[in-house]
Design a protein around this motif. Sequence first.
Motif, mmCIF file in Angstrom:
data_model
loop_
_atom_site.group_PDB
_atom_site.id
_atom_site.type_symbol
_atom_site.label_atom_id
_atom_site.label_comp_id
_atom_site.label_asym_id
_atom_site.label_seq_id
_atom_site.Cartn_x
_atom_site.Cartn_y
_atom_site.Cartn_z
ATOM 1 N N LYS A 24 11.556 -7.459 -2.331
ATOM 2 C CA LYS A 24 10.517 -7.035 -3.262
ATOM 3 C C LYS A 24 9.419 -8.078 -3.426
ATOM 4 N N GLU A 28 5.417 -7.925 -2.150
ATOM 5 C CA GLU A 28 4.301 -8.129 -3.072
ATOM 6 C C GLU A 28 3.376 -9.241 -2.592
ATOM 7 N N LYS A 29 3.915 -10.208 -1.872
ATOM 8 C CA LYS A 29 3.122 -11.338 -1.391
ATOM 9 C C LYS A 29 2.575 -11.124 0.013
#
Length: 68
Positions: A24, A28-29
């Motif tokens: 996750k 997101e990065k």
Amino acid sequence: MSSRSSRRMRSAAPVNSALARARKPMAEKAPSPARQRTLRTVDDAGVRRIVTAFAYILAVSPARAALR
């Protein structure tokens, strides 16, 4: 890690859960599509440095590294 804890981590559910928690923050990065296009234009030595650094980070601690 205790042997009991070690046994628990061998079953599929805890392993899948740990992988999901690790993926996750990495997702997101992840770089934007524009950034990915820019990275593709980097020369081979630059790509090699990026891949080497990324592989090292994953080998050391996937979840912790992704949160940096």
